[in-house]
Design a protein around this motif. Structure first.
Motif, PDB file in Angstrom:
ATOM      1  N   THR A  21       0.825  -1.209   0.000  1.00  0.00           N
ATOM      2  CA  THR A  21       0.000   0.000   0.000  1.00  0.00           C
ATOM      3  C   THR A  21       0.861   1.261   0.000  1.00  0.00           C
ATOM      4  OG1 THR A  21      -1.840  -1.108   1.128  1.00  0.00           O
ATOM      5  CG2 THR A  21      -1.756   1.295   1.257  1.00  0.00           C
ATOM      6  N   LEU A  22       1.881   1.283   0.844  1.00  0.00           N
ATOM      7  CA  LEU A  22       2.766   2.445   0.908  1.00  0.00           C
ATOM      8  C   LEU A  22       3.503   2.659  -0.418  1.00  0.00           C
ATOM      9  CD1 LEU A  22       4.237   2.127   4.518  1.00  0.00           C
ATOM     10  CD2 LEU A  22       2.670   3.876   3.666  1.00  0.00           C
ATOM     11  N   VAL A  72       0.778   4.214  -2.878  1.00  0.00           N
ATOM     12  CA  VAL A  72       0.330   5.590  -2.624  1.00  0.00           C
ATOM     13  C   VAL A  72       1.464   6.593  -2.809  1.00  0.00           C
ATOM     14  CG1 VAL A  72      -1.557   4.883  -1.117  1.00  0.00           C
ATOM     15  CG2 VAL A  72       0.673   5.425  -0.116  1.00  0.00           C
ATOM     16  N   ASN A  73       2.691   6.181  -2.497  1.00  0.00           N
ATOM     17  CA  ASN A  73       3.818   7.086  -2.686  1.00  0.00           C
ATOM     18  C   ASN A  73       4.243   7.177  -4.150  1.00  0.00           C
ATOM     19  OD1 ASN A  73       4.569   8.150   0.020  1.00  0.00           O
ATOM     20  ND2 ASN A  73       4.764   5.980   0.519  1.00  0.00           N
ATOM     21  N   ALA A  95       1.087   9.004  -5.886  1.00  0.00           N
ATOM     22  CA  ALA A  95       0.570  10.184  -5.179  1.00  0.00           C
ATOM     23  C   ALA A  95      -0.934  10.075  -4.935  1.00  0.00           C
ATOM     24  CB  ALA A  95       0.909  11.452  -5.953  1.00  0.00           C
ATOM     25  N   ASN A 150      -4.217  10.104  -2.809  1.00  0.00           N
ATOM     26  CA  ASN A 150      -4.735  10.722  -1.590  1.00  0.00           C
ATOM     27  C   ASN A 150      -6.006  10.003  -1.127  1.00  0.00           C
ATOM     28  OD1 ASN A 150      -2.756  12.790  -1.435  1.00  0.00           O
ATOM     29  ND2 ASN A 150      -3.811  13.882  -3.090  1.00  0.00           N
ATOM     30  N   ILE A 199      -2.616   4.680   3.696  1.00  0.00           N
ATOM     31  CA  ILE A 199      -3.040   5.537   2.586  1.00  0.00           C
ATOM     32  C   ILE A 199      -3.117   6.992   3.048  1.00  0.00           C
ATOM     33  CG2 ILE A 199      -4.949   6.107   1.033  1.00  0.00           C
ATOM     34  CD1 ILE A 199      -5.614   3.108   0.928  1.00  0.00           C
ATOM     35  N   ASP A 255      -1.655   8.542   5.744  1.00  0.00           N
ATOM     36  CA  ASP A 255      -0.441   9.163   6.273  1.00  0.00           C
ATOM     37  C   ASP A 255       0.787   8.943   5.401  1.00  0.00           C
ATOM     38  OD1 ASP A 255      -2.220   9.662   8.270  1.00  0.00           O
ATOM     39  OD2 ASP A 255      -1.132   8.581   9.844  1.00  0.00           O
ATOM     40  N   LYS A 256       0.696   7.985   4.480  1.00  0.00           N
ATOM     41  CA  LYS A 256       1.817   7.636   3.591  1.00  0.00           C
ATOM     42  C   LYS A 256       3.065   7.220   4.379  1.00  0.00           C
ATOM     43  CE  LYS A 256       0.301  10.323  -0.419  1.00  0.00           C
ATOM     44  NZ  LYS A 256      -1.070  10.536   0.089  1.00  0.00           N
ATOM     45  N   GLU A 257       2.847   6.698   5.575  1.00  0.00           N
ATOM     46  CA  GLU A 257       3.915   6.130   6.401  1.00  0.00           C
ATOM     47  C   GLU A 257       3.257   5.228   7.438  1.00  0.00           C
ATOM     48  OE1 GLU A 257       6.051   8.995   8.720  1.00  0.00           O
ATOM     49  OE2 GLU A 257       4.236   9.986   9.457  1.00  0.00           O
TER      50      GLU A 257
END
Length: 464
Positions: free
Chosen positions: A288-289, A292-293, A296, A298, A343, A345-347
């Protein structure tokens, strides 16, 4: 003819010399100790951040001579209590190591027991290394012999089998001979906590304690044997065989605890966790990370998320949804929550488990869009691989997906030394400072050259 397989295992461990340990097993002992200490310290930092004083309150109710250090609290307690506190801290964030074929968080019992007994005895670096190897190997062998039946009977091996590994490790530090080592395994099997699945998987605050109970029981077992107590083999005695292995597992293989000693190291399958979540959730979070990274993405764009993985993922963590009333224990065993917050916080670190983060209803609304499906073909390579596929569909119809078979931290793709050092520094720097964290890390990675483990523990005192 009755064969005492526990005696065979005990004899090997009692006579093991550090020079006989293969280089990769030595390396595992070093990084497992480093990872275990880091996770303990991070657990205490998390509890302090959350104003969770239950463990601290428990310490205040205890008494006993100051023999060993409760990390993060900077308090000297009895060996058993220090082992209990540190073992419980190791489970707070669910960031501990795992020997997957044994379904065992090996370090939760063994690392705290080795630290507590080692500090009391002022044990040398080589003795600490050997004790770690002994504890991890014994726990792994007993676990492999009893799993998955032990698991399906409702037991959690971290509290049960973990006590046996911890006892063997402390017995090694105390210089037990073959007879004493055999007894300490039997005693640990006699007094181990009955850690159960309901206590772990239903969000109860008692969940982290099974790591502490394993360490405490392991230390207590060694002290009982040193006092002259004896016990029978883990597999039980004729005719009823009412030993630990038989009564705690419907299907078990006693021969396997001693087969291949010195060549087939079961602890070789131990690996560490990339994120502070349940083991079955690491892969979904990692993929997932990456998605989303890379694209990009959101959270407000997301229409739905489909996670496809092996059967255990759906069964244990795939349908566990959360709300603002949930706790951090709920959160780190909820795949939908973990994917949703990744998703958003992207962390993913321990702050994603904080009550402040859990109190955000938007995260749980996004988690409701996460669905988990099973691909039976993925069961074929599990548990050595943890295959997973994540598909994120956006409201505009765009679809982004990725599959990963060798998730970072699975037995076939263990974390590298650099990854583990990065994790350790992140877990400890805030509490003991960057200089001390770096020094502790260096000493642990060269532990054979350390005079006593006390030198390491002195550097783990909190800055404030």
């Amino acid at each position: 003819m009755f064969v005492n397989y526990t005696d065979r295992l005990a004899d090997f461990m009692a006579t093991l010399h550090v020079d006989d340990i293969p280089p990769d097993i030595r390396r595992l002992a070093r990084v497992n100790m480093m990872d275990g200490i880091g996770v303990i310290v991070a657990g205490q930092a998390f509890l302090e951040h959350e104003s969770d004083f239950r463990l601290k309150n428990y310490i205040s109710l205890q008494s006993g001579a100051g023999q060993s250090t409760a990390l993060g609290f900077n308090q000297s307690l009895s060996m058993q209590n220090a082992g209990f506190v540190n073992g419980s801290l190791s489970e707070v964030l669910d960031w501990q190591d795992t020997t997957m074929p044994a379904r065992l968080h090996s370090g939760s019992g063994t690392v705290p027991a080795v630290l507590a007994a080692g500090e009391w005895r002022k044990s040398s670096g080589p003795d600490i290394l050997k004790a770690m190897v002994v504890g991890y190997e014994v726990g792994a062998r007993v676990g492999v012999a009893m799993q998955p039946s032990h698991w399906y009977e409702g037991f959690q091996a971290t509290g049960t089998i973990g006590a046996i590994g911890a006892a063997a490790a402390v017995g090694s530090l105390m210089g037990f001979n073959t007879s004493q080592m055999s007894s300490v395994l039997g005693v640990a099997g006699f007094i181990a906590a009955i850690s159960n699945g309901d206590g772990v998987f239903h969000g109860f605050s008692i969940k982290p304690v099974h790591g502490g109970m394993a360490a405490q029981a392991g230390i207590q077992a060694a002290l009982l044997v040193a006092s002259g107590f004896e016990a029978g083999p883990l597999e039980g005695l004729e005719p009823r065989k009412h030993g630990f292995m038989n009564i705690a597992s419907e299907i078990y293989d006693p021969e396997s605890i001693s087969n291949g000693l010195g060549t087939d190291w079961k602890s070789r399958d131990c690996s560490q966790k990339l994120y502070p979540v349940g083991l079955l959730i690491i892969g979904p979070v990692q993929v997932t990370l990456e998605l989303v990274n890379k694209y990009a993405i959101n959270p407000e764009q997301v229409e739905k998320i489909l996670v496809t993985s092996y059967s255990d993922t759906l069964h244990f963590v795939g349908t566990h949804y959360t709300s603002v009333d949930s706790t951090y224990i709920d959160a780190h065993l909820s795949l939908p929550y973990a994917v949703a917050v990744a998703i958003s916080d992207k962390e993913y670190g321990w702050r994603q488990q904080s009550q402040q983060r859990i109190n955000d209803p938007v995260v749980h609304e996004l988690a409701s869009k996460v669905k988990v499906d099973v691909d039976k073909t993925m069961d074929q390579t599990y548990p050595m691989d943890w295959p997973v596929r994540v598909e994120i569909t956006l409201k505009d119809g765009s679809v982004f997906s990725q599959r990963l078979d060798k998730v970072t931290g699975c037995p076939s793709r263990p974390m590298t030394d650099d990854e583990l050092v990065f994790k350790f520094m992140g877990n400890t720097t805030g509490l003991i400072g960057e200089e001390n964290s770096k020094r502790v890390q260096e000493m642990l990675m060269e532990i054979e050259n350390v005079d006593t483990v006390n030198e390491i523990l002195e550097l783990l005192i909190p800055m404030n």
